[in-house]
Each structure stands twice: as structure tokens, then as C-alpha cells.
Design a protein around this motif. Structure first.
Motif, mmCIF file in Angstrom:
data_model
loop_
_atom_site.group_PDB
_atom_site.id
_atom_site.type_symbol
_atom_site.label_atom_id
_atom_site.label_comp_id
_atom_site.label_asym_id
_atom_site.label_seq_id
_atom_site.Cartn_x
_atom_site.Cartn_y
_atom_site.Cartn_z
ATOM 1 N N SER A 144 14.909 -1.676 15.268
ATOM 2 C CA SER A 144 15.263 -2.892 14.536
ATOM 3 C C SER A 144 15.426 -4.074 15.495
ATOM 4 N N ASP A 145 15.553 -3.799 16.805
ATOM 5 C CA ASP A 145 15.536 -4.899 17.779
ATOM 6 C C ASP A 145 14.219 -5.685 17.703
ATOM 7 N N ASP A 198 22.073 -7.283 8.635
ATOM 8 C CA ASP A 198 21.745 -6.211 9.566
ATOM 9 C C ASP A 198 22.532 -4.969 9.150
ATOM 10 N N TYR A 245 24.172 0.263 10.250
ATOM 11 C CA TYR A 245 25.142 1.353 10.015
ATOM 12 C C TYR A 245 25.366 1.657 8.542
ATOM 13 N N THR A 252 17.704 0.703 10.701
ATOM 14 C CA THR A 252 17.184 1.389 11.879
ATOM 15 C C THR A 252 17.229 2.898 11.691
ATOM 16 N N SER A 310 17.711 4.655 14.374
ATOM 17 C CA SER A 310 18.361 5.064 15.625
ATOM 18 C C SER A 310 19.691 5.775 15.423
ATOM 19 N N LYS A 311 20.433 5.366 14.421
ATOM 20 C CA LYS A 311 21.789 5.906 14.284
ATOM 21 C C LYS A 311 21.833 7.049 13.271
ATOM 22 N N ARG A 351 12.467 4.758 18.564
ATOM 23 C CA ARG A 351 12.324 3.312 18.344
ATOM 24 C C ARG A 351 11.664 2.997 16.995
HETATM 25 C C1 LIG Z 1 21.873 -0.319 17.148
HETATM 26 C C2 LIG Z 1 21.770 -1.639 16.463
HETATM 27 C C3 LIG Z 1 20.545 -2.275 16.282
HETATM 28 C C4 LIG Z 1 19.293 -1.821 16.975
HETATM 29 O O1 LIG Z 1 18.724 -0.729 16.508
HETATM 30 P P1 LIG Z 1 17.356 -0.216 17.144
HETATM 31 O O2 LIG Z 1 16.594 0.189 15.928
HETATM 32 O O3 LIG Z 1 17.725 0.939 18.007
HETATM 33 O O4 LIG Z 1 16.687 -1.316 17.877
HETATM 34 C C5 LIG Z 1 20.488 -3.448 15.550
HETATM 35 N N1 LIG Z 1 21.599 -3.990 15.051
HETATM 36 C C6 LIG Z 1 22.807 -3.434 15.233
HETATM 37 C C7 LIG Z 1 24.009 -4.104 14.680
HETATM 38 C C8 LIG Z 1 22.929 -2.253 15.960
HETATM 39 O O5 LIG Z 1 24.128 -1.718 16.183
#
Ligand SMILES: *Cc1c(COP(=O)(O)O)cnc(C)c1O
Length: 357
Positions: free
Chosen positions: A91-92, A188, A191, A214, A216-217, A225
Motif C-alpha cells: 500500500s506504500d 488508510d 489495520y 494492505t 502485509s498485516k 508487497r
Molecule cells: C503498514 C502500513 C502501510 C503499508 O503497508 P504496505 O502494504 O506494507 O506498504 C500503510 N499504511 C499504514 C498506516 C501502515 O501501518
């Protein structure tokens, strides 16, 4: 030009930038890593199987530039049309597109304070003015005059739930912001899978709203990615114009499809993490910590003496790595990623020793 007479050819705003400082990825062995909100559970078995089944010879070819299968799955899951979804290299990557699209020297951005530190860097790259909206009180609540504070900026980012504080904001307030803000609202939701609710339905009602997610979490795929955004088709269409042509690689698309198809596994891991979160919250509260109510996979917790840095260092000596954010308000806290139950036990043991012996 000779090395002695080095002169910078960078744009002045790039020279002035600090650059994003990611949470450390230490090389130490046997360490309890609770500093970058990764998931303690492995990705779904179905992801691992899909990767094994992937014909690696296909790496010779470019991937689907639009990640169409994945985006269609995402659209279907949320009841959206395909043209309301875009996939990204984390998400970056999406945030980069959004900043390029909606901010400039003439177009300001508003975001919360404290919040995800990458936004500031992206604003600097665009040479865009930043308006910080300070969260209020010990629980980092949204100020009631947020619309007045954000007025005049072209982009407003609400991180919901917020990082590093962990709290969420009333849905009614989100709706009001989307309704009244004259600019793009980026929500965003990195989470949101750990939260009570989310704002994806708002993209169907408002033409100025983008929600980013994302893998990622909650999906345990930080190493892969992957991210995506949903929003009004006209907003998403504009983002397609400025994305890297092949921003999501073949392996990532394969993993993401399998991960997204296994919602059961996602749900199961989120339930476990929320249970561990509740237990850690209770145990630290009993030790007189001040903790922001969390709807994420981490706790923003202030030790009884208000010395976040001291606590961070004490944990570090025992090979437990959490995240510390220097600053007048944030320096009282550390951010602790929810790990495995046994990792939380170890953290509690070290904590007890520091404050109660
Ligand atoms: C972890 C995080 C991201 C980035 O997520 P990626 O997909 O790993 O780039 C974006 N926004 C927030 C608030 C995050 O904590």
C-alpha cells in the motif's frame, strides 16, 4: 566533474528530505520482533500451495499489468465494479500514486498527528504543504473541527484505525468528513481487518473517497508487497494513469489471489490476534500502563513512569524489539505488535521485573 567539486543536482526538496526510516529488521537470532506490525502467523496454506504450483518458467513473461483476476476478486468481495479497484506493490506504492495524483506545490495535504510517518516524506517529495491535525487527549481522539482544519487542502488522509496510536474514529464522523470535505479523502485501512468496522461502503456513496488496504498485516504477506485501493471509478482511473506499468509481479499476484480466496484463514488469525490483544491489554493495564484502546494488531502503551524510551531499552536488552517514537506526546509510549501468546508472556515477564521488583 571531479569528485572534489561535488555539487548536488537534486531538486532542493529532495536534498532537504530526511528519507523514510523503516522499523529495523534486525539480524539477531532468537529475537522477539514486535516492532513493525507483522503477523505472527504464517500465510495461509493455500498461499504456500499456490506458490509451489506456480510454473516458474512463466517468470520469463511480464505479469498481467492490471492484476485483473485479483482486482475482480476484490471487487466481488466488496460488491464493487471492477473499475473501482486498483492493485499495488504494497500500500506504500498506492500512497505514492495518491500523493503524485492529488498533491503539489499548489495542492496541500492534511493528515493526523501522530500518524504513519511515510505521509510526510511523500508530501516533501511533492513539495506540498502539510497541515497536521493534532489528535486530542490521552486517547488521541479526532478533533471536532477537523473539517475547518483541513479546509483548503486537496487531500485529507484519515488512517483508520490510526497508527501508531491504534484507535479508530466514529463511522458517523467519517461519513460527515466524506460528505463535507472539498477534496479527496483517503482512508488508510491498513489495520481494518482487526477493527470493529470499516469504511469501504463509503466509496459507493461518495465520489471523493479512496480506501486503501494492505496484505502485509492481516494476510501475513509483508514480504510479498501487496496492497489495493477502492474508490469512485473516476478516481481509480486517474491512479491507473500514474502507476508503474507492471507494479504487481507474477509471484505477488499468485499469492494474493490465494490469500484473498481464503477468507476463513484470515478471519481465524484475526480472531486469535484480537484475543491475544485483549489479554495483553488487561495484563498491562493491571501493571498501571496507560493504553490507547486498540482496533489494530498492536498496542500503544505508556509504562507507569511515562518513560517510553527507558522501557524500549529494557525490552531490547532482553531481545524483545518494540517501536519507540521520540516526541513530546509519543515519547511516553511504545508500540507493541501483537505476537504469539508465548511472546506476550515473555514481554510481560520482563515488564514485571522492570516495574515490580
Ligand atoms: C503498514 C502500513 C502501510 C503499508 O503497508 P504496505 O502494504 O506494507 O506498504 C500503510 N499504511 C499504514 C498506516 C501502515 O501501518
Amino acid at each position: 566533474m571531479s569528485q572534489l567539486s561535488y555539487k548536488s543536482y537534486f531538486r532542493p526538496e529532495i536534498d532537504a528530505m530526511q528519507g523514510y526510516v523503516p522499523g529495523e529488521q534486525p539480524k539477531m537470532q532468537r529475537l522477539i520482533k514486535l516492532n513493525t506490525n507483522e503477523n505472527p502467523y504464517p500465510p495461509s496454506e493455500k498461499v504456500l500451495q499456490a506458490l509451489k504450483d506456480l510454473d516458474m518458467k512463466r517468470l520469463r513473461l511480464y505479469p498481467d499489468p492490471l492484476a485483473d483476476d485479483l482486482c475482480s476478486m476484490i471487487a466481488e468481495r466488496w460488491g464493487l465494479s471492477r473499475n473501482m479497484v486498483i492493485a499495488a506493490n504494497g500500500s506504500d506504492d498506492l500512497l505514492t500514486m495518491v500523493f503524485r495524483a492529488f498533491t503539489s506545490e499548489k495542492l496541500a495535504v492534511s493528515f493526523l498527528e501522530p500518524t504513519y510517518s511515510l505521509y510526510k516524506i511523500l508530501a516533501q517529495m511533492q513539495h506540498a504543504e502539510v497541515r497536521k491535525i493534532a489528535l486530542e487527549g490521552d486517547n488521541f481522539a479526532m478533533p471536532s473541527n477537523i473539517l475547518e482544519q483541513a479546509a483548503g487542502s486537496n487531500l485529507l488522509i484519515i488512517t483508520r484505525p490510526n497508527a501508531p496510536t491504534g484507535n479508530s474514529f466514529a463511522k458517523s464522523m467519517m461519513r460527515e468528513i466524506c460528505e463535507k470535505f472539498d477534496g479527496v479523502v483517503l482512508i488508510d485501512e491498513a489495520y481494518a481487518d482487526f477493527a470493529e468496522d470499516n469504511c469501504i461502503d463509503l466509496v459507493k456513496e461518495y465520489s471523493n473517497v479512496i480506501v486503501s488496504r494492505t496484505f502485509s498485516k492481516s494476510y501475513s504477506l509483508a514480504g510479498m508487497r501487496l496492497g489495493y485501493a477502492v474508490g469512485d471509478a473516476r478516481l481509480i482511473d486517474g491512479l491507473y494513469k500514474l502507476k508503474d506499468s507492471y507494479n504487481v509481479d507474477l509471484v505477488a499476484q499468485t499469492a494474493a489471489k490465494a490469500a484473498f480466496a481464503d477468507q476463513e484463514n484470515l478471519e481465524m488469525n484475526c480472531v486469535k490476534i484480537k484475543e491475544t490483544r485483549a489479554k495483553l491489554y488487561e495484563a498491562l493495564t493491571a501493571m498501571k500502563f496507560a493504553i490507547v484502546p486498540s482496533e489494530t494488531n498492536f498496542l500503544f502503551a505508556a509504562p507507569p513512569d511515562g518513560d517510553g524510551e527507558g522501557y524500549f531499552n529494557a525490552l531490547r536488552e532482553e531481545a524483545i524489539i518494540v517501536r519507540y517514537f521520540p516526541g513530546e506526546r509519543t515519547g511516553k509510549y511504545v508500540r507493541i505488535t501483537i505476537g504469539l501468546p508465548e511472546e506476550m508472556e515473555k514481554l510481560l515477564k520482563v515488564t514485571k521485573k522492570r516495574y515490580f521488583s
